[in-house]
Motif scaffolding. Structure first.
Motif, PDB file in Angstrom:
ATOM      1  N   ARG A 144      -6.850  50.590 -19.625  1.00 50.36           N
ATOM      2  CA  ARG A 144      -6.454  50.578 -18.218  1.00 50.36           C
ATOM      3  C   ARG A 144      -6.135  49.190 -17.658  1.00 50.36           C
ATOM      4  NH1 ARG A 144      -9.263  53.100 -14.427  1.00 50.36           N
ATOM      5  NH2 ARG A 144     -10.078  54.640 -15.890  1.00 50.36           N
ATOM      6  N   ALA A 145      -6.542  48.140 -18.342  1.00 54.54           N
ATOM      7  CA  ALA A 145      -6.454  46.802 -17.758  1.00 54.54           C
ATOM      8  C   ALA A 145      -5.215  46.013 -18.175  1.00 54.54           C
ATOM      9  CB  ALA A 145      -7.706  46.001 -18.100  1.00 54.54           C
ATOM     10  N   SER A 146      -4.297  46.638 -18.904  1.00 53.29           N
ATOM     11  CA  SER A 146      -3.153  45.852 -19.386  1.00 53.29           C
ATOM     12  C   SER A 146      -2.258  45.373 -18.252  1.00 53.29           C
ATOM     13  CB  SER A 146      -2.335  46.664 -20.401  1.00 53.29           C
ATOM     14  OG  SER A 146      -1.916  47.899 -19.872  1.00 53.29           O
ATOM     15  N   TYR A 147      -2.287  46.063 -17.109  1.00 53.44           N
ATOM     16  CA  TYR A 147      -1.516  45.614 -15.937  1.00 53.44           C
ATOM     17  C   TYR A 147      -2.450  45.443 -14.738  1.00 53.44           C
ATOM     18  CZ  TYR A 147       2.818  46.658 -18.438  1.00 53.44           C
ATOM     19  OH  TYR A 147       3.850  46.666 -19.358  1.00 53.44           O
ATOM     20  N   ALA A 148      -3.623  44.895 -14.990  1.00 56.58           N
ATOM     21  CA  ALA A 148      -4.659  44.808 -13.955  1.00 56.58           C
ATOM     22  C   ALA A 148      -4.234  43.994 -12.744  1.00 56.58           C
ATOM     23  CB  ALA A 148      -5.934  44.215 -14.548  1.00 56.58           C
ATOM     24  N   GLU A 149      -3.311  43.031 -12.941  1.00 57.44           N
ATOM     25  CA  GLU A 149      -2.902  42.167 -11.829  1.00 57.44           C
ATOM     26  C   GLU A 149      -1.843  42.818 -10.946  1.00 57.44           C
ATOM     27  OE1 GLU A 149      -0.488  40.643 -15.414  1.00 57.44           O
ATOM     28  OE2 GLU A 149      -2.267  41.815 -14.989  1.00 57.44           O
ATOM     29  N   TYR A 150      -1.458  44.056 -11.278  1.00 60.72           N
ATOM     30  CA  TYR A 150      -0.435  44.750 -10.485  1.00 60.72           C
ATOM     31  C   TYR A 150      -1.044  45.996  -9.831  1.00 60.72           C
ATOM     32  CZ  TYR A 150       2.726  41.787 -13.165  1.00 60.72           C
ATOM     33  OH  TYR A 150       3.357  40.713 -13.734  1.00 60.72           O
ATOM     34  N   PRO A 151      -1.457  45.900  -8.553  1.00 61.86           N
ATOM     35  CA  PRO A 151      -2.127  47.028  -7.888  1.00 61.86           C
ATOM     36  C   PRO A 151      -1.231  48.250  -7.732  1.00 61.86           C
ATOM     37  CG  PRO A 151      -1.616  45.272  -6.319  1.00 61.86           C
ATOM     38  CD  PRO A 151      -1.358  44.727  -7.675  1.00 61.86           C
ATOM     39  N   GLN A 152       0.103  48.076  -7.834  1.00 67.31           N
ATOM     40  CA  GLN A 152       1.002  49.215  -7.693  1.00 67.31           C
ATOM     41  C   GLN A 152       0.986  50.139  -8.906  1.00 67.31           C
ATOM     42  OE1 GLN A 152       1.750  45.954  -7.990  1.00 67.31           O
ATOM     43  NE2 GLN A 152       3.961  45.623  -8.146  1.00 67.31           N
ATOM     44  N   ILE A 153       0.356  49.686 -10.003  1.00 63.83           N
ATOM     45  CA  ILE A 153       0.226  50.516 -11.202  1.00 63.83           C
ATOM     46  C   ILE A 153      -1.170  51.126 -11.211  1.00 63.83           C
ATOM     47  CG2 ILE A 153       0.234  50.532 -13.726  1.00 63.83           C
ATOM     48  CD1 ILE A 153       2.253  48.280 -13.646  1.00 63.83           C
ATOM     49  N   CYS A 154      -1.231  52.455 -11.152  1.00 71.21           N
ATOM     50  CA  CYS A 154      -2.518  53.168 -11.084  1.00 71.21           C
ATOM     51  C   CYS A 154      -3.233  53.089 -12.437  1.00 71.21           C
ATOM     52  CB  CYS A 154      -2.279  54.619 -10.705  1.00 71.21           C
ATOM     53  SG  CYS A 154      -3.765  55.638 -10.760  1.00 71.21           S
ATOM     54  N   PRO A 155      -4.430  52.501 -12.503  1.00 72.30           N
ATOM     55  CA  PRO A 155      -5.144  52.382 -13.779  1.00 72.30           C
ATOM     56  C   PRO A 155      -5.415  53.731 -14.446  1.00 72.30           C
ATOM     57  CG  PRO A 155      -6.128  50.954 -12.127  1.00 72.30           C
ATOM     58  CD  PRO A 155      -5.150  51.826 -11.412  1.00 72.30           C
ATOM     59  N   ASP A 156      -5.801  54.744 -13.644  1.00 68.94           N
ATOM     60  CA  ASP A 156      -6.085  56.059 -14.234  1.00 68.94           C
ATOM     61  C   ASP A 156      -4.837  56.662 -14.869  1.00 68.94           C
ATOM     62  OD1 ASP A 156      -8.733  55.892 -13.483  1.00 68.94           O
ATOM     63  OD2 ASP A 156      -8.467  57.040 -11.637  1.00 68.94           O
ATOM     64  N   GLN A 157      -3.694  56.479 -14.213  1.00 70.75           N
ATOM     65  CA  GLN A 157      -2.441  56.980 -14.779  1.00 70.75           C
ATOM     66  C   GLN A 157      -2.081  56.218 -16.049  1.00 70.75           C
ATOM     67  OE1 GLN A 157      -0.538  59.688 -13.854  1.00 70.75           O
ATOM     68  NE2 GLN A 157       0.427  59.192 -15.831  1.00 70.75           N
ATOM     69  N   LEU A 158      -2.365  54.919 -16.057  1.00 71.84           N
ATOM     70  CA  LEU A 158      -2.084  54.110 -17.234  1.00 71.84           C
ATOM     71  C   LEU A 158      -2.934  54.573 -18.426  1.00 71.84           C
ATOM     72  CD1 LEU A 158      -0.433  51.760 -18.333  1.00 71.84           C
ATOM     73  CD2 LEU A 158      -2.234  50.206 -17.564  1.00 71.84           C
ATOM     74  N   VAL A 159      -4.188  54.940 -18.150  1.00 70.65           N
ATOM     75  CA  VAL A 159      -5.053  55.470 -19.217  1.00 70.65           C
ATOM     76  C   VAL A 159      -4.404  56.704 -19.841  1.00 70.65           C
ATOM     77  CG1 VAL A 159      -7.254  56.594 -19.709  1.00 70.65           C
ATOM     78  CG2 VAL A 159      -7.199  54.547 -18.288  1.00 70.65           C
ATOM     79  N   GLN A 160      -3.936  57.622 -19.006  1.00 65.47           N
ATOM     80  CA  GLN A 160      -3.304  58.841 -19.510  1.00 65.47           C
ATOM     81  C   GLN A 160      -2.024  58.519 -20.286  1.00 65.47           C
ATOM     82  OE1 GLN A 160      -4.629  61.950 -19.366  1.00 65.47           O
ATOM     83  NE2 GLN A 160      -6.398  60.868 -18.533  1.00 65.47           N
ATOM     84  N   THR A 161      -1.234  57.598 -19.744  1.00 63.18           N
ATOM     85  CA  THR A 161       0.014  57.222 -20.408  1.00 63.18           C
ATOM     86  C   THR A 161      -0.250  56.646 -21.789  1.00 63.18           C
ATOM     87  OG1 THR A 161       1.139  56.785 -18.314  1.00 63.18           O
ATOM     88  CG2 THR A 161       2.028  55.692 -20.274  1.00 63.18           C
ATOM     89  N   ARG A 162      -1.232  55.761 -21.870  1.00 64.81           N
ATOM     90  CA  ARG A 162      -1.503  55.099 -23.147  1.00 64.81           C
ATOM     91  C   ARG A 162      -2.101  56.064 -24.167  1.00 64.81           C
ATOM     92  NH1 ARG A 162      -3.401  48.969 -22.932  1.00 64.81           N
ATOM     93  NH2 ARG A 162      -2.448  49.156 -24.998  1.00 64.81           N
ATOM     94  N   GLN A 163      -2.872  57.028 -23.707  1.00 63.39           N
ATOM     95  CA  GLN A 163      -3.382  58.045 -24.630  1.00 63.39           C
ATOM     96  C   GLN A 163      -2.239  58.887 -25.180  1.00 63.39           C
ATOM     97  OE1 GLN A 163      -6.657  60.489 -23.452  1.00 63.39           O
ATOM     98  NE2 GLN A 163      -8.011  58.769 -23.024  1.00 63.39           N
TER      99      GLN A 163
END
Length: 259
Positions: free
Chosen positions: A77-96
C-alpha cells in the motif's frame, strides 16, 4: 536549466558505471547452474519482487511441474504514500490482482499464492510480538509445504523491507529445523550494483541461471505490474525509475548463497 542537465549527466554516468560493474560481476564472478526439480517457496516483500528477482526460475519450475508457492509479506500500500489522491486500500487490491495475473503468466495458480498483509515499508518496525508472530507464520508455511529451496531477497538489497524479509525468512528456516537451501535474489542491487559489498560471503558464492527459454514469460509477467512502471493517475510519475524494468530482461537470473 544548466544545473539540471549537469546533474542528469552525472546520474547517467553513475548508472552506466553500475551497469558495467554488474556485467563484470555477472560474467566474471558467477558460476553457471541449471534449473532443478527441487520444490520451492519464493518469498517476496512486495508484489513484483518475485518476478523481477526470479520470474524465470518460477517459470522453469512450473514448466517442469515442480511444486512451488509464492508468499508476499507486505500489502504494497505504501508505494505511492506521498500521493493522498491514490487510495491505499485500492492500491492493495490492484497490486494483489497484478500479482495473480503476473504469476498466472509464469504458471503459478492462485491456490499457491499467499498474501500475509504486513505493513508495506514497516517490516523493520514490527514490535517484538509482531515479529515473533510473523516468523511463526512463516514456520507454519514451511512445515506445511516442506520446500527443498526457498528464495528470498538479497540480505543487503538496499530497501529495508527486502533486508527484513531475508531476516524473517532466515529465522523461520532455522526455527523450522527443515533441511532447506536458501537462495538470495537481488532486486534493487541490480539497479545500483556499485553498492554491493564485494567482501561479503554471499558474493563469493554467486550463481547465474539461464532463463532464455522463458524470458518472454517473464517479460509478460512484468507487464502485469502496470501500477509500478506506468502512470496510474495523470501527472504522477511511476514509482519505478525509467529503465528499471529493463535491468531484468537479462537472459540470466542471479542468486547468492551464504556458503
Amino acid at each position: 536549466m544548466f544545473v539540471n542537465k549537469y546533474y542528469q549527466k552525472i546520474k547517467q554516468r553513475l548508472l552506466l558505471k553500475s551497469r558495467i560493474i554488474y556485467l563484470w560481476w555477472l560474467y566474471k564472478k558467477s558460476k553457471a547452474i541449471a534449473s532443478n526439480q527441487k520444490s520451492a517457496i519464493v518469498f517476496a516483500p512486495h508484489q513484483d519482487d518475485e518476478t523481477l528477482g526470479c520470474g524465470g526460475t518460477i517459470a522453469l519450475k512450473c514448466e517442469q511441474g515442480v511444486p512451488l508457492d509464492v508468499v508476499f509479506l507486505t500489502d504494497g500500500r505504501a508505494s505511492y504514500a506521498e500521493y493522498p489522491q491514490i487510495c491505499p486500500d485500492q492500491l492493495v487490491q490492484t497490486r494483489q490482482q497484478e500479482a495473480i495475473a503476473a504469476l498466472k503468466s509464469l504458471g503459478v495458480p492462485p491456490s499457491a499464492i499467499y498474501f500475509l498483509g504486513k505493513p508495506d515499508g514497516g517490516l523493520s518496525h514490527l514490535s517484538a510480538r509482531e515479529r515473533e508472530e510473523t516468523v511463526n507464520q512463516l514456520v507454519q508455511l514451511l512445515r506445511d509445504r516442506q520446500p527443498q529451496e526457498v528464495y528470498v531477497p538479497y540480505k543487503q538489497d538496499v530497501h529495508p523491507d527486502h533486508k527484513e524479509t531475508y531476516a524473517l525468512v532466515q529465522a523461520a528456516v532455522q526455527k523450522s529445523n527443515l533441511p532447506i537451501e536458501v537462495l538470495q535474489y537481488p532486486v534493487w542491487t541490480r539497479w545500483v550494483p556499485h553498492q554491493l559489498d564485494f567482501k561479503s560471503v554471499e558474493l563469493a558464492n554467486v550463481y547465474r541461471l539461464p532463463i532464455n527459454n522463458v524470458i518472454n514469460k517473464k517479460i509478460k509477467a512484468l507487464e502485469a505490474y502496470q501500477s509500478q512502471y506506468s502512470s496510474i493517475i495523470p501527472g504522477i510519475e511511476p514509482i519505478l525509475p525509467p529503465g528499471f524494468m529493463q535491468c531484468f530482461f537479462s537472459p540470466y537470473e542471479i542468486f547468492f548463497k551464504a556458503s
